[in-house]
Structures are given as C-alpha cells and as structure tokens.
Design a protein around this motif. Sequence first.
Motif, PDB file in Angstrom:
ATOM      1  N   GLU A 229      52.887  35.931  63.809  1.00 49.52           N
ATOM      2  CA  GLU A 229      53.485  37.072  63.096  1.00 49.52           C
ATOM      3  C   GLU A 229      54.568  36.592  62.142  1.00 49.52           C
ATOM      4  OE1 GLU A 229      54.178  40.886  65.310  1.00 49.52           O
ATOM      5  OE2 GLU A 229      54.062  39.480  66.982  1.00 49.52           O
ATOM      6  N   PHE A 230      54.615  37.206  60.958  1.00 47.36           N
ATOM      7  CA  PHE A 230      55.551  36.760  59.926  1.00 47.36           C
ATOM      8  C   PHE A 230      56.113  37.959  59.169  1.00 47.36           C
ATOM      9  CE2 PHE A 230      52.287  33.687  60.713  1.00 47.36           C
ATOM     10  CZ  PHE A 230      52.982  32.495  60.877  1.00 47.36           C
ATOM     11  N   ILE A 231      57.422  37.927  58.939  1.00 49.44           N
ATOM     12  CA  ILE A 231      58.068  38.893  58.036  1.00 49.44           C
ATOM     13  C   ILE A 231      58.223  38.164  56.700  1.00 49.44           C
ATOM     14  CG2 ILE A 231      60.157  40.239  57.588  1.00 49.44           C
ATOM     15  CD1 ILE A 231      60.600  39.981  60.758  1.00 49.44           C
ATOM     16  N   ILE A 232      57.740  38.789  55.632  1.00 48.35           N
ATOM     17  CA  ILE A 232      57.696  38.107  54.329  1.00 48.35           C
ATOM     18  C   ILE A 232      58.766  38.676  53.390  1.00 48.35           C
ATOM     19  CG2 ILE A 232      56.225  37.551  52.336  1.00 48.35           C
ATOM     20  CD1 ILE A 232      55.304  36.235  54.970  1.00 48.35           C
ATOM     21  N   GLY A 233      59.699  37.813  53.006  1.00 46.08           N
ATOM     22  CA  GLY A 233      60.790  38.235  52.123  1.00 46.08           C
ATOM     23  C   GLY A 233      60.558  37.781  50.693  1.00 46.08           C
ATOM     24  N   THR A 234      59.490  38.286  50.102  1.00 44.36           N
ATOM     25  CA  THR A 234      59.256  38.068  48.672  1.00 44.36           C
ATOM     26  C   THR A 234      58.336  39.182  48.187  1.00 44.36           C
ATOM     27  OG1 THR A 234      58.700  36.452  46.959  1.00 44.36           O
ATOM     28  CG2 THR A 234      57.296  36.457  48.908  1.00 44.36           C
ATOM     29  N   GLU A 235      57.859  39.053  46.962  1.00 48.08           N
ATOM     30  CA  GLU A 235      57.045  40.120  46.366  1.00 48.08           C
ATOM     31  C   GLU A 235      55.852  40.439  47.273  1.00 48.08           C
ATOM     32  OE1 GLU A 235      55.177  42.627  43.390  1.00 48.08           O
ATOM     33  OE2 GLU A 235      54.237  41.094  44.624  1.00 48.08           O
ATOM     34  N   ASN A 236      55.533  41.722  47.383  1.00 52.02           N
ATOM     35  CA  ASN A 236      54.602  42.133  48.432  1.00 52.02           C
ATOM     36  C   ASN A 236      53.138  41.715  48.233  1.00 52.02           C
ATOM     37  OD1 ASN A 236      56.606  43.066  50.013  1.00 52.02           O
ATOM     38  ND2 ASN A 236      56.479  45.184  49.329  1.00 52.02           N
ATOM     39  N   SER A 237      52.794  41.195  47.055  1.00 48.58           N
ATOM     40  CA  SER A 237      51.439  40.632  46.895  1.00 48.58           C
ATOM     41  C   SER A 237      51.205  39.491  47.876  1.00 48.58           C
ATOM     42  CB  SER A 237      51.260  40.038  45.501  1.00 48.58           C
ATOM     43  OG  SER A 237      51.289  41.034  44.551  1.00 48.58           O
ATOM     44  N   ILE A 238      52.277  38.784  48.187  1.00 49.43           N
ATOM     45  CA  ILE A 238      52.124  37.630  49.085  1.00 49.43           C
ATOM     46  C   ILE A 238      51.698  38.105  50.480  1.00 49.43           C
ATOM     47  CG2 ILE A 238      53.355  35.633  50.101  1.00 49.43           C
ATOM     48  CD1 ILE A 238      52.810  35.484  47.010  1.00 49.43           C
ATOM     49  N   VAL A 239      52.187  39.267  50.880  1.00 50.82           N
ATOM     50  CA  VAL A 239      51.777  39.846  52.172  1.00 50.82           C
ATOM     51  C   VAL A 239      50.267  40.101  52.138  1.00 50.82           C
ATOM     52  CG1 VAL A 239      52.111  41.772  53.776  1.00 50.82           C
ATOM     53  CG2 VAL A 239      54.045  40.948  52.404  1.00 50.82           C
ATOM     54  N   VAL A 259      58.532  44.982  45.004  1.00 49.95           N
ATOM     55  CA  VAL A 259      57.360  44.975  44.123  1.00 49.95           C
ATOM     56  C   VAL A 259      57.861  44.667  42.721  1.00 49.95           C
ATOM     57  CG1 VAL A 259      55.528  46.392  43.128  1.00 49.95           C
ATOM     58  CG2 VAL A 259      56.159  46.676  45.540  1.00 49.95           C
ATOM     59  N   CYS A 260      57.286  43.647  42.077  1.00 50.08           N
ATOM     60  CA  CYS A 260      57.647  43.338  40.697  1.00 50.08           C
ATOM     61  C   CYS A 260      56.698  44.125  39.788  1.00 50.08           C
ATOM     62  CB  CYS A 260      57.542  41.846  40.418  1.00 50.08           C
ATOM     63  SG  CYS A 260      57.878  41.492  38.684  1.00 50.08           S
ATOM     64  N   HIS A 261      57.224  45.160  39.176  1.00 52.50           N
ATOM     65  CA  HIS A 261      56.360  46.054  38.390  1.00 52.50           C
ATOM     66  C   HIS A 261      55.816  45.358  37.147  1.00 52.50           C
ATOM     67  CE1 HIS A 261      57.125  49.304  41.099  1.00 52.50           C
ATOM     68  NE2 HIS A 261      58.408  48.985  41.082  1.00 52.50           N
ATOM     69  N   ASN A 262      56.505  44.354  36.667  1.00 54.37           N
ATOM     70  CA  ASN A 262      55.994  43.590  35.520  1.00 54.37           C
ATOM     71  C   ASN A 262      54.757  42.795  35.923  1.00 54.37           C
ATOM     72  OD1 ASN A 262      57.855  43.744  33.043  1.00 54.37           O
ATOM     73  ND2 ASN A 262      59.232  43.723  34.793  1.00 54.37           N
ATOM     74  N   MET A 263      54.838  42.177  37.092  1.00 56.83           N
ATOM     75  CA  MET A 263      53.685  41.411  37.578  1.00 56.83           C
ATOM     76  C   MET A 263      52.495  42.321  37.855  1.00 56.83           C
ATOM     77  SD  MET A 263      53.932  38.108  38.009  1.00 56.83           S
ATOM     78  CE  MET A 263      55.151  36.802  38.010  1.00 56.83           C
ATOM     79  N   LYS A 264      52.797  43.546  38.240  1.00 59.98           N
ATOM     80  CA  LYS A 264      51.732  44.474  38.648  1.00 59.98           C
ATOM     81  C   LYS A 264      51.053  45.164  37.455  1.00 59.98           C
ATOM     82  CE  LYS A 264      51.664  43.838  42.961  1.00 59.98           C
ATOM     83  NZ  LYS A 264      52.253  42.512  42.770  1.00 59.98           N
ATOM     84  N   LEU A 265      51.543  44.911  36.225  1.00 65.30           N
ATOM     85  CA  LEU A 265      50.922  45.567  35.070  1.00 65.30           C
ATOM     86  C   LEU A 265      49.487  45.089  34.841  1.00 65.30           C
ATOM     87  CD1 LEU A 265      53.881  45.544  32.500  1.00 65.30           C
ATOM     88  CD2 LEU A 265      52.817  47.552  33.545  1.00 65.30           C
ATOM     89  N   THR A 266      49.215  43.841  35.168  1.00 68.22           N
ATOM     90  CA  THR A 266      47.901  43.260  34.846  1.00 68.22           C
ATOM     91  C   THR A 266      46.807  43.769  35.770  1.00 68.22           C
ATOM     92  OG1 THR A 266      48.921  41.266  33.985  1.00 68.22           O
ATOM     93  CG2 THR A 266      46.629  41.082  34.683  1.00 68.22           C
ATOM     94  N   THR A 267      45.729  44.265  35.145  1.00 76.86           N
ATOM     95  CA  THR A 267      44.553  44.696  35.912  1.00 76.86           C
ATOM     96  C   THR A 267      43.353  43.828  35.495  1.00 76.86           C
ATOM     97  OG1 THR A 267      43.836  46.224  34.205  1.00 76.86           O
ATOM     98  CG2 THR A 267      45.359  47.094  35.876  1.00 76.86           C
ATOM     99  N   LEU A 268      42.279  43.954  36.223  1.00 83.07           N
ATOM    100  CA  LEU A 268      41.058  43.219  35.843  1.00 83.07           C
ATOM    101  C   LEU A 268      40.587  43.636  34.448  1.00 83.07           C
ATOM    102  CD1 LEU A 268      38.736  43.085  38.986  1.00 83.07           C
ATOM    103  CD2 LEU A 268      39.900  41.167  37.859  1.00 83.07           C
ATOM    104  N   MET A 269      40.798  44.910  34.090  1.00 79.75           N
ATOM    105  CA  MET A 269      40.395  45.372  32.750  1.00 79.75           C
ATOM    106  C   MET A 269      41.200  44.670  31.658  1.00 79.75           C
ATOM    107  SD  MET A 269      37.787  47.173  32.774  1.00 79.75           S
ATOM    108  CE  MET A 269      37.695  47.805  31.104  1.00 79.75           C
ATOM    109  N   ASP A 270      42.480  44.361  31.939  1.00 87.83           N
ATOM    110  CA  ASP A 270      43.291  43.610  30.957  1.00 87.83           C
ATOM    111  C   ASP A 270      42.719  42.203  30.786  1.00 87.83           C
ATOM    112  OD1 ASP A 270      45.307  45.607  30.483  1.00 87.83           O
ATOM    113  OD2 ASP A 270      46.084  45.154  32.480  1.00 87.83           O
ATOM    114  N   VAL A 271      42.339  41.597  31.892  1.00 91.88           N
ATOM    115  CA  VAL A 271      41.768  40.242  31.837  1.00 91.88           C
ATOM    116  C   VAL A 271      40.488  40.268  30.996  1.00 91.88           C
ATOM    117  CG1 VAL A 271      40.792  38.354  33.218  1.00 91.88           C
ATOM    118  CG2 VAL A 271      42.752  39.652  34.085  1.00 91.88           C
TER     119      VAL A 271
END
Length: 304
Positions: A229-239, A259-271
């Motif tokens: 079990e682990f508590i993760i203290g960074t952006e929640n994508s890592i969880v 949650v870093c909203h800048n990191m979360k802007l990218t979607t598969l459609m953007d790629v």
Amino acid sequence: MTIRQLQDEIRRLKEEKDFCILVHAYQSEEVTEIADFVGDSFGLSQSAAQVPQKNILMCGVRFMAETVKILSPEKRVFLSHKDAGCPMADQIDAETIRQLRQMYPGYTVVTYINTTAEAKTESDVCVTSSSAPQIVKNIPNDKILFLPDCNLGAWVKEQVPEKEFQFMRGGCPTHLRMSAADVKAAKEAHPEALFLVHPECHPSVVALADYVGSTTGIMAYAKKSDKREFIIGTENSIVEHLQYACPDKRFYALSKDCVCHNMKLTTLMDVYACLKGEGEEIFLDGETVRKAKRSLDNMLAYGG
Ligand code: 13P
Ligand code: SF4
C-alpha cells in the motif's frame, strides 16, 4: 471511433509522418499508451537528444517542448496542446535572473528545468527533480543560487549540506496544494501504507515521507517495493499509472486536489490533430537556442 481505434490510427500516423512521441508521466493513461518514451523531465530530455525521428511531439507542457527544441534545433518540435503552460516556469524570466546574479556575485545559477527557454539563456546549469542533488554536488562551486523552486531547493540543500544556497520564493502551485495535515489524515486512514512524495511539495510534507523522488523515481520505488500500500504525494496521474501497472497493490492519492490542469489539457484527439499537421510548432531563435543549450548540456554532463 473507440479509444483503441484512435490509438491505432495515431500509431500508424506516427510511423507514416516520422514522429517520435514523448510523454510526461503526468499525462493520462490513454496518452501514455501511445508514447515512444514515457518519463520524468530528465529521462525525456535524454531521449529527446537521441531519437532518430525528424519530428517530435511532446505531450506535456510548453517548457518541455522548448527543452526538446533547444536540444534538437534541427528537428520540428510540437507541443500537444497550445495552452499547456507551467505556472512555475512563468515565475521567473531572464531579467530577474540577471538582477539576482548581481545580488549574488560568485554564485552558480542553477535553474530547475521547469523554466522558459528565455530564462534558460541566463542559467549556468539546469537540474531536474531526479538529477538535482547529484548535479549540485558535481558543480565545482560551493555557492549555489537555486531558482525558482525553493521547495525542491530545500530538499537539495538537505542532501548537499556542504554547499551554501540562496533561493527565491517560487514553487509549483499543484504540489503546494498538499499539506502536512493531509499526510496525517492519509496515514491514519492507511496505517500500513508507505508515503512517497515529490520534492516540489512543501518541506513540511517532504519531511514525513518514506521516499522522496521524481515521478519516475516514485513509480520505480513503488513497483519494486514488497509493500502493498502506498500514499502518493504527487500529481494524481501517477496514482492511476501505478494502479494499472500493479493491480495487486493499493495506491491512494494524498489529496484529490493534486491535479495539474495544464498537464491534463492534452487528449488523444490533440495528439491525433498534431500528427495530422494541426499542432502547435515550437520556434526559437538561434541565439536563444545557443545560450539556453549551455545550461542543458551542463545538466546532461553533470547528471551522468
Ligand atoms: P519530474 O517528472 O521531473 O519529476 O517533474 C515533475 C513536474 O512537475 C513536471 O512538471
Ligand atoms: Fe508546472 Fe507543477 Fe504542473 Fe509540473 S505539476 S507542469 S511544475 S504546475
């Protein structure tokens, strides 16, 4: 189109158009799945300097795409979403660094890689969260002006106590959302869990950790550990990534707000749009590239 079909189309286009896709670990699981390389800032910089493709798509934030362009100016470099910036990178510009240099003559200017290309032109050495302590140890000067993240700086100082540091009051607003009270609550809820944290967090949070490291460092530690079990203290994508990678272990976000909203802007459609030629291309003038490259070359040299 389903997600799987879109991912297959992206993989096909990537080959056809000679693209390498670099993905920072804070991107969503479905974006990491189409990556050529997933990693932390240091790993991505190393990959960027070596890949054979003529075009590079950085799924992350602007300073990361600029870093790729500085290391590979002959390539066409694209950012996955035009609005994906980094509030920490915007905290310091070249003029501020020039003024700080005058205030602290004789200091080596060490900047976190989370800075603009323009700021890097005034930096002596860049560092990333995974490489900072080693690089600062290797710099042949005992006086270090560490910019802009004073939380990462405090963590580095602890590991390199023989050197003298100066800081400014910068930092990552995403990681600063987590507090020591969050850690206390999470440990009470999950008493068996190890607490893994990113050094961009406040020192009062970092002080409570079982392990401190970059995004890649945290993931590698959790995967290798025989704990469950682990508590993760960074952006929640890592969880999310860890839970996919280790379904027999349990991962808890320290805070739902990390949650870093800048990191979360990218979607598969953007790629997909980038590969179709509708992406945000990075352009830097030759002088900026030449001056900024020095600090990145020093990072790669001192970081091994
Ligand atoms: P690393 O991936 O190098 O740990 O950096 C974390 C971060 O905040 C990137 O913006
Ligand atoms: Fe910037 Fe923090 Fe987001 Fe990283 S997590 S991109 S440092 S705001």
